[in-house]
Scaffold this active site. Structure first.
Site, mmCIF file in Angstrom:
data_model
loop_
_atom_site.group_PDB
_atom_site.id
_atom_site.type_symbol
_atom_site.label_atom_id
_atom_site.label_comp_id
_atom_site.label_asym_id
_atom_site.label_seq_id
_atom_site.Cartn_x
_atom_site.Cartn_y
_atom_site.Cartn_z
ATOM 1 N N SER A 142 8.795 50.174 8.231
ATOM 2 C CA SER A 142 8.233 49.776 7.388
ATOM 3 C C SER A 142 7.968 50.624 6.123
ATOM 4 C CB SER A 142 6.635 48.976 7.901
ATOM 5 O OG SER A 142 5.940 48.413 6.855
ATOM 6 N N TYR A 167 -0.694 49.903 12.212
ATOM 7 C CA TYR A 167 0.783 48.908 12.057
ATOM 8 C C TYR A 167 1.603 50.235 11.599
ATOM 9 C CZ TYR A 167 4.252 46.371 10.053
ATOM 10 O OH TYR A 167 5.802 45.990 9.620
#
Length: 353
Positions: A142, A167
């Site tokens: 990501s 995350y």
């Protein structure tokens, strides 16, 4: 090629599975169909792949009614024994791991879900690859891993040691775990740092659907940081084209790797990290204007402060992906938004006032 695609009830995983099946690959799809967002959207995606909701049950392979080379299994990546059994039975040539607990903001509320899915689940994938001679693993990282880094565009040569959400930390850990397995067991691993993906069948917790839903139902949209934000919005079809190129070309050891001055995205092991984005950030207010023009309604806007865990800007340097694969997204934002709005109106037509 026989490919395991995890996360096929999800946004990108669905589009990737469809693309691979349409070109003739054999695809086993996997997803735990959790309720992080509306499961009806997930089942609708699976239905597009020919998977009947009524036939789905945990840890059971279901055959597609549309694609003869497609099977789906409802399974949790954290279920070690079942993951190992699936790999042993199916004998995959390649794996693309897109399944994960997604969402920066939700990681503030339910951190344990991220460790179970993104860390333990990824560990199970790596171990299953190791013990079943799968030497081609692509996986989702990501843009969130860039964290506090303000130097833009983000480059894969940048260090990513300051994440600002759990995350992001789990995605950083995936990259480190992958390198370990590339080094120890010669498994080709390629991590893809996704930058703000949008398009048909998108996630309802992301801006395009949140904004479209509000605009079409005469509610104000939330504009964080008072609109002073930008994102490297990338159309999902362009993202999938890049993933396919990576699957077809497993990572190799870099001849230019210098252990005395190591670059983070390459290695003496068969390991690679790429940014995958549009390489052209769009101001949030310009994105909203494009969406307004496509819908034909001006949005009511509530301007708000920045959210915890969020970043002001994302901007992908994709030169490595261009150099290695001649990859360049070519979907104009206006065209991509038009495709998204057409899908949204059709899929949610019963929920629009």
């Amino acid at each position: 090629m026989k490919i395991l695609v995890t996360g096929t009830a999800g946004f990108i995983g669905f589009h990737l599975a469809k693309k691979l099946l349409e070109r003739g690959d054999e695809v086993v799809g996997l997803d735990n169909i959790n309720d992080y967002y509306d499961v009806n959207l997930k089942y609708a995606r699976l239905n597009e792949l020919g998977i009947n909701k009524d036939e789905i049950s945990s840890n059971k392979l279901v055959s597609s009614k549309t694609f003869p080379k497609h099977k789906f299994i409802k399974m949790d990546l954290a279920n070690t024994d079942e993951i190992y059994a699936l790999f042993e039975k199916e004998k995959f040539d390649a794996v693309c791991n897109l399944a994960a607990q997604a969402g920066v903001r939700y990681s503030l509320e339910n951190p344990h879900a991220y460790i179970d899915s993104n860390v333990k689940g990824f560990m199970n994938i790596l171990e299953a690859c190791r013990h079943n001679d799968v030497n081609n693993l692509a996986y989702a990282s990501s843009s969130s891993v860039y964290g506090l880094n303000k130097s833009q565009p983000f480059k894969t040569s940048d260090h990513t040691d300051h994440p600002i959400s759990l995350y992001a930390a789990t995605k950083k850990s995936n990259e480190m775990m992958a390198h370990t397995y590339s080094h120890l067991y010669n498994i080709s691993t390629t991590g893809l740092r996704f930058f703000t993906v949008y398009g048909p069948w998108g996630r309802p917790d992301m801006a395009p659907i949140l904004f479209a839903d509000a605009i079409l139902n005469d509610r104000p949209i939330k504009v964080f940081n008072h609109g002073n934000m930008s994102r490297d919005f990338t159309y999902v079809g362009d993202i999938v084209d890049g993933i396919v190129k990576v699957i077809d070309n497993p990572a190799k050891a870099s001849e230019s790797f210098d252990a005395n001055n190591p670059e983070p995205s390459i290695s003496s092991a068969p390991y690679r990290i790429y940014n995958i984005g549009n390489n052209a950030p769009v101001q949030l207010l310009d994105f909203i204007k494009t969406l307004e023009n496509s819908i034909g309604i001006e949005a009511k806007k509530n301007f708000m402060d920045m959210q915890d865990g969020d970043v002001v800007s994302t901007y992908a340097d994709t030169n490595d992906l261009i150099k290695d694969f001649d990859y360049k997204p070519d979907t104009d934002l206006t065209d991509g938004i038009s495709e998204f709005v057409s899908w949204y109106r059709e899929f949610y037509k019963g929920k629009i006032n």
